[in-house]
Design a protein around this motif. Structure first.
Motif, PDB file in Angstrom:
ATOM      1  N   ILE A 108       0.783  -1.230  -0.107  1.00  0.00           N
ATOM      2  CA  ILE A 108      -0.103   0.087  -0.046  1.00  0.00           C
ATOM      3  C   ILE A 108       0.900   1.227   0.272  1.00  0.00           C
ATOM      4  N   THR A 109       0.523   2.236  -0.520  1.00  0.00           N
ATOM      5  CA  THR A 109       1.167   3.708  -0.571  1.00  0.00           C
ATOM      6  C   THR A 109       0.176   4.561  -0.730  1.00  0.00           C
ATOM      7  N   ARG A 110       0.571   5.934  -0.366  1.00  0.00           N
ATOM      8  CA  ARG A 110       0.085   7.205  -0.847  1.00  0.00           C
ATOM      9  C   ARG A 110       1.033   7.987  -1.606  1.00  0.00           C
ATOM     10  N   GLU A 111       2.148   7.487  -1.856  1.00  0.00           N
ATOM     11  CA  GLU A 111       3.403   8.349  -2.456  1.00  0.00           C
ATOM     12  C   GLU A 111       3.162   8.246  -4.031  1.00  0.00           C
ATOM     13  N   PRO A 112       3.189   9.560  -4.751  1.00  0.00           N
ATOM     14  CA  PRO A 112       3.140   9.371  -5.903  1.00  0.00           C
ATOM     15  C   PRO A 112       4.398   9.105  -6.853  1.00  0.00           C
ATOM     16  N   ARG A 113       4.211   8.863  -8.286  1.00  0.00           N
ATOM     17  CA  ARG A 113       5.513   8.561  -8.853  1.00  0.00           C
ATOM     18  C   ARG A 113       6.135   7.027  -8.283  1.00  0.00           C
ATOM     19  N   LEU A 114       5.123   6.351  -7.879  1.00  0.00           N
ATOM     20  CA  LEU A 114       5.578   5.038  -7.594  1.00  0.00           C
ATOM     21  C   LEU A 114       4.437   3.939  -8.238  1.00  0.00           C
ATOM     22  N   VAL A 115       5.065   3.025  -8.606  1.00  0.00           N
ATOM     23  CA  VAL A 115       4.147   1.697  -9.071  1.00  0.00           C
ATOM     24  C   VAL A 115       4.311   0.584  -8.182  1.00  0.00           C
ATOM     25  N   LEU A 116       3.134   0.086  -7.611  1.00  0.00           N
ATOM     26  CA  LEU A 116       3.201  -1.048  -6.938  1.00  0.00           C
ATOM     27  C   LEU A 116       2.924  -2.269  -8.127  1.00  0.00           C
ATOM     28  N   ALA A 117       3.814  -3.213  -7.845  1.00  0.00           N
ATOM     29  CA  ALA A 117       3.672  -4.540  -8.706  1.00  0.00           C
ATOM     30  C   ALA A 117       3.913  -5.729  -8.210  1.00  0.00           C
ATOM     31  N   ALA A 118       3.225  -6.993  -8.849  1.00  0.00           N
ATOM     32  CA  ALA A 118       3.131  -8.197  -8.450  1.00  0.00           C
ATOM     33  C   ALA A 118       2.992  -9.061  -9.548  1.00  0.00           C
ATOM     34  N   LEU A 119       3.236 -10.216  -9.387  1.00  0.00           N
ATOM     35  CA  LEU A 119       3.380 -11.250 -10.397  1.00  0.00           C
ATOM     36  C   LEU A 119       2.596 -12.325 -10.453  1.00  0.00           C
ATOM     37  N   PHE A 120       2.024 -12.761 -11.441  1.00  0.00           N
ATOM     38  CA  PHE A 120       1.018 -13.921 -11.370  1.00  0.00           C
ATOM     39  C   PHE A 120       0.978 -14.923 -12.605  1.00  0.00           C
ATOM     40  N   ALA A 121       0.374 -16.004 -12.463  1.00  0.00           N
ATOM     41  CA  ALA A 121       0.251 -16.920 -13.613  1.00  0.00           C
ATOM     42  C   ALA A 121      -0.815 -18.101 -13.119  1.00  0.00           C
ATOM     43  N   ASP A 122      -1.986 -17.313 -12.636  1.00  0.00           N
ATOM     44  CA  ASP A 122      -3.163 -18.181 -12.174  1.00  0.00           C
ATOM     45  C   ASP A 122      -3.520 -17.672 -10.908  1.00  0.00           C
ATOM     46  N   CYS A 123      -2.690 -17.192  -9.824  1.00  0.00           N
ATOM     47  CA  CYS A 123      -3.297 -16.687  -8.769  1.00  0.00           C
ATOM     48  C   CYS A 123      -4.032 -15.336  -9.005  1.00  0.00           C
ATOM     49  N   VAL A 124      -4.869 -14.832  -8.001  1.00  0.00           N
ATOM     50  CA  VAL A 124      -5.731 -13.783  -8.052  1.00  0.00           C
ATOM     51  C   VAL A 124      -5.083 -12.510  -7.864  1.00  0.00           C
ATOM     52  N   PRO A 125      -4.921 -11.309  -8.676  1.00  0.00           N
ATOM     53  CA  PRO A 125      -4.522  -9.889  -8.330  1.00  0.00           C
ATOM     54  C   PRO A 125      -5.729  -9.341  -7.752  1.00  0.00           C
ATOM     55  N   LEU A 126      -5.573  -8.540  -6.943  1.00  0.00           N
ATOM     56  CA  LEU A 126      -6.434  -7.644  -6.045  1.00  0.00           C
ATOM     57  C   LEU A 126      -5.790  -6.193  -6.202  1.00  0.00           C
ATOM     58  N   PHE A 127      -6.535  -5.498  -6.473  1.00  0.00           N
ATOM     59  CA  PHE A 127      -6.544  -4.012  -6.597  1.00  0.00           C
ATOM     60  C   PHE A 127      -7.356  -3.212  -5.612  1.00  0.00           C
ATOM     61  N   PHE A 128      -6.777  -2.013  -5.264  1.00  0.00           N
ATOM     62  CA  PHE A 128      -7.485  -1.342  -4.336  1.00  0.00           C
ATOM     63  C   PHE A 128      -6.975   0.254  -4.243  1.00  0.00           C
ATOM     64  N   ALA A 129      -8.196   1.269  -4.565  1.00  0.00           N
ATOM     65  CA  ALA A 129      -7.905   2.636  -4.725  1.00  0.00           C
ATOM     66  C   ALA A 129      -8.835   3.397  -3.770  1.00  0.00           C
ATOM     67  N   ASP A 130      -8.534   4.346  -3.307  1.00  0.00           N
ATOM     68  CA  ASP A 130      -9.612   5.255  -2.501  1.00  0.00           C
ATOM     69  C   ASP A 130      -9.221   6.604  -3.037  1.00  0.00           C
ATOM     70  N   PRO A 131     -10.211   6.845  -3.951  1.00  0.00           N
ATOM     71  CA  PRO A 131     -10.461   8.367  -4.468  1.00  0.00           C
ATOM     72  C   PRO A 131     -10.481   9.190  -3.552  1.00  0.00           C
ATOM     73  N   VAL A 132     -10.708   9.228  -2.102  1.00  0.00           N
ATOM     74  CA  VAL A 132     -10.590  10.332  -1.325  1.00  0.00           C
ATOM     75  C   VAL A 132      -9.352  10.631  -0.698  1.00  0.00           C
ATOM     76  N   THR A 133      -8.687   9.398  -0.278  1.00  0.00           N
ATOM     77  CA  THR A 133      -7.244  10.018   0.317  1.00  0.00           C
ATOM     78  C   THR A 133      -6.078   9.672  -0.765  1.00  0.00           C
ATOM     79  N   GLY A 134      -6.349   9.030  -1.886  1.00  0.00           N
ATOM     80  CA  GLY A 134      -5.552   8.746  -3.068  1.00  0.00           C
ATOM     81  C   GLY A 134      -4.507   7.484  -2.533  1.00  0.00           C
ATOM     82  N   VAL A 135      -4.910   6.881  -1.586  1.00  0.00           N
ATOM     83  CA  VAL A 135      -4.198   5.562  -1.125  1.00  0.00           C
ATOM     84  C   VAL A 135      -4.448   4.572  -2.222  1.00  0.00           C
ATOM     85  N   ILE A 136      -3.401   3.717  -2.504  1.00  0.00           N
ATOM     86  CA  ILE A 136      -3.601   2.588  -3.460  1.00  0.00           C
ATOM     87  C   ILE A 136      -3.092   1.303  -2.956  1.00  0.00           C
TER      88      ILE A 136
END
Length: 286
Positions: free
Chosen positions: A115-143
């Motif tokens: 998780i982060t609130r920092e700009p100009r950073l990209v969180l990345a994870a790797l997959f080949a069948d497992c489930v990717p879960l994405f989260f974003a808060d339009p209010v605080t900018g946390v991802i």
């Protein structure tokens, strides 16, 4: 409606993007790679983004750079973890930029969610069948981003990620947007009682909850006595229990095992394959 829009890039990486989020949150870039549009060869052809498989590391970094250039955030600002099918949630700061992007040795140890609130950073994870879960808060900018195989799902990594966003950044769960990305579907994911017992535990299911009829969304018993498991629906239920509004959770209908023309599948390809990459971050121009 499928939330992940397929974008074919001439001479570049073919990507799946959550365009609805990107249009709603200024500067946000979020999506999932296909297996197309890279430089890797043979079993890893062509957009393999995993350094932990037996691919040429230079090809992997070149593939990651292709994706980074396409979305407009240099690879030096990306952050990867060493995924262990656990439930640790790492809070990412500006000092973490570039960790794991060019080599495994610098990746965040034992981290399956970020998780982060920092700009100009990209969180990345790797997959080949497992489930990717994405989260974003339009209010605080946390991802946030999480990697959920059956073990991470049984450890409620989705709920752990939401709790970390609440505890570290004051996020209100009811404000969160969540997306569950392309992964192996119940059509292709047969498991045994050992796995189902763990799923029952995390969902707190009783015998009366399980009629194994069409109204039961999590798994179905097979003629062979095993179970066809829907990890996407399990993670959706965990998200709802964590306080995310059901109407704010989007599910992809792509099955990675059914669609090996577009995706790598560890199960379908018997472990000899590449990895897709999920990402979420704020673009440079934001």
């Amino acid at each position: 409606m499928e939330p992940f829009s397929f974008q074919r890039v001439e001479g570049g990486p073919d990507l799946f993007r959550i365009c609805g989020w990107e249009s709603r949150i200024p500067g946000l870039s979020v999506g999932f790679t296909s297996r197309l549009g890279g430089v890797s060869q043979e079993s890893f052809a062509s957009l393999n983004c995993g350094l932990h498989v037996a691919d040429d590391p230079d090809s992997v970094v070149a593939n990651r750079r292709r994706v980074a250039e396409e979305i407009g955030i240099p690879l030096e600002g990306w952050v990867f973890g060493e995924q262990v099918h656990g439930k640790r949630v790492a809070v990412i700061t500006a000092q973490d930029a570039g960790r794991g992007a060019f080599n495994r040795s610098s990746a965040l140890p034992e981290a399956d969610a970020f998780i982060t609130r920092e700009p100009r950073l990209v969180l990345a994870a790797l997959f080949a069948d497992c489930v990717p879960l994405f989260f974003a808060d339009p209010v605080t900018g946390v991802i946030g981003l999480a990697h959920a195989g059956w073990k991470g799902t049984a450890l409620a990594i989705a709920a752990e990620t939401v709790a970390a966003m609440v505890n570290h950044f004051g996020v209100q769960p009811e404000n969160l947007l969540a997306a569950i990305g392309p992964s192996i579907g119940s059509c292709c994911y047969e498991v045994d009682n050992r796995v189902i017992d763990e799923i029952d535990r995390v969902l707190d299911l009783s015998a009366s909850d399980k009629d194994n009829g069409e109204r039961f969304p999590y798994y179905q018993k097979t003629i062979a006595g095993k179970y066809d498991l829907d990890l996407q629906q399990v993670n959706r239920q965990i998200m709802i229990k964590a306080g995310i509004m059901p109407s704010s959770i989007e599910l992809s209908r792509y099955c990675t095992s059914c669609s090996t023309d577009l995706f790598y599948s560890h199960r379908k390809e018997k472990g000899i394959t590449g990895r897709m990459m999920a990402w979420i971050g704020k673009a440079v121009h934001a």
